[in-house]
Design an enzyme around this catalytic site. Sequence first.
Site, PDB file in Angstrom:
ATOM      1  N   ASP A   1      35.283   5.021  26.274  1.00 21.29           N
ATOM      2  CA  ASP A   1      35.682   6.485  26.311  1.00 21.29           C
ATOM      3  C   ASP A   1      35.302   6.881  25.119  1.00 21.29           C
ATOM      4  O   ASP A   1      34.330   6.035  24.206  1.00 21.29           O
ATOM      5  CB  ASP A   1      37.450   6.291  26.160  1.00 21.29           C
ATOM      6  CG  ASP A   1      37.758   5.256  25.049  1.00 21.29           C
ATOM      7  OD1 ASP A   1      36.840   4.566  24.545  1.00 21.29           O
ATOM      8  OD2 ASP A   1      38.829   5.588  24.603  1.00 21.29           O
TER       9      ASP A   1
ATOM     10  N   TYR B   1      33.997   7.839  21.442  1.00 22.74           N
ATOM     11  CA  TYR B   1      34.174   7.589  19.955  1.00 22.74           C
ATOM     12  C   TYR B   1      35.974   8.043  19.162  1.00 22.74           C
ATOM     13  O   TYR B   1      35.492   9.454  19.391  1.00 22.74           O
ATOM     14  CB  TYR B   1      33.389   7.980  18.867  1.00 22.74           C
ATOM     15  CG  TYR B   1      32.145   6.448  19.641  1.00 22.74           C
ATOM     16  CD1 TYR B   1      31.968   5.336  18.709  1.00 22.74           C
ATOM     17  CD2 TYR B   1      30.522   7.303  19.308  1.00 22.74           C
ATOM     18  CE1 TYR B   1      30.901   4.563  19.266  1.00 22.74           C
ATOM     19  CE2 TYR B   1      29.361   6.064  19.346  1.00 22.74           C
ATOM     20  CZ  TYR B   1      29.909   4.242  20.163  1.00 22.74           C
ATOM     21  OH  TYR B   1      28.535   4.143  20.005  1.00 22.74           O
TER      22      TYR B   1
ATOM     23  N   PHE C   1      27.553   6.306  23.710  1.00 24.96           N
ATOM     24  CA  PHE C   1      27.425   5.232  23.068  1.00 24.96           C
ATOM     25  C   PHE C   1      26.389   6.072  21.459  1.00 24.96           C
ATOM     26  O   PHE C   1      26.343   5.005  20.200  1.00 24.96           O
ATOM     27  CB  PHE C   1      26.277   4.569  23.525  1.00 24.96           C
ATOM     28  CG  PHE C   1      26.911   2.951  23.692  1.00 24.96           C
ATOM     29  CD1 PHE C   1      27.412   2.180  23.850  1.00 24.96           C
ATOM     30  CD2 PHE C   1      26.928   3.432  25.912  1.00 24.96           C
ATOM     31  CE1 PHE C   1      27.334   1.364  24.722  1.00 24.96           C
ATOM     32  CE2 PHE C   1      27.798   2.483  26.035  1.00 24.96           C
ATOM     33  CZ  PHE C   1      27.776   1.152  26.278  1.00 24.96           C
TER      34      PHE C   1
ATOM     35  N   HIS D   1      29.043  -6.729  26.774  1.00 23.05           N
ATOM     36  CA  HIS D   1      28.516  -5.780  25.579  1.00 23.05           C
ATOM     37  C   HIS D   1      28.166  -5.557  24.750  1.00 23.05           C
ATOM     38  O   HIS D   1      28.126  -6.792  24.043  1.00 23.05           O
ATOM     39  CB  HIS D   1      30.330  -5.297  25.424  1.00 23.05           C
ATOM     40  CG  HIS D   1      30.935  -3.764  25.087  1.00 23.05           C
ATOM     41  ND1 HIS D   1      29.853  -3.293  23.873  1.00 23.05           N
ATOM     42  CD2 HIS D   1      31.140  -1.767  26.025  1.00 23.05           C
ATOM     43  CE1 HIS D   1      30.351  -1.971  24.015  1.00 23.05           C
ATOM     44  NE2 HIS D   1      30.350  -1.509  24.976  1.00 23.05           N
TER      45      HIS D   1
END
Length: 222
Positions: free
Chosen positions: A59, A61, A72, A180
Amino acid sequence: MEWSSIFHEIKEKHDFKAMHDFLEREYTTETVYPDKANIYQAFDLTSFEDIKVVILGQDPYHGPNQAHGLAFSVQPNAKFPPSLRNMYKELADDIGCERQSPHLQDWAREGVLLLNTVLTVRKGEAHSHRGIGWEVFTNEIIQAVSTYKEGVVFILWGKPAQEKIKLIDQSKHLILKSPHPSPLSAFRGFFGSKPYSKANQYLIEQGKTPIQWCEGKESVDE
């Protein structure tokens, strides 16, 4: 094929009224990111025809002046999120270029669909819009890319992204998966995974122009 046709197909299959009503209330009564105008920026900047790579996030920031509709990526004057910093560290190690700007609009214009699986979030509350319907929508997007495109690189970092493998036809696309890039997991195999060079090698093998991952003038100027 264009996004408008894909969106129409998805809306024919699913009823998003409850999600729409929820978001109307949230944007009226709470602080929600990104701004309404930027919810679909990933699709605005990367046409369906131009997709070469899909990078999946979760989701947006949830801090101020960060999210702007690309997974990102953060707005130009925002602080670097740790995951993005690690992505850039791997980029430098992988293909030897340094990026300065924390936003990735140039990647999006290169054909990198920076897709979060949930497209909105309440300020300060990670995952607060999980389960309202976005996952249904973005699963359909992933399937549409898999179905209608050929030779796309899907970059799946971390377990939630890798759960989407079942939506992708691996016989005609490349899946690159690793831990990740977050500080919690980057040292468990993200560093050294070389996603950028591997993606470009595959694109070249497919007869496509590779992604310019390094920062161009356009990215610095914006």
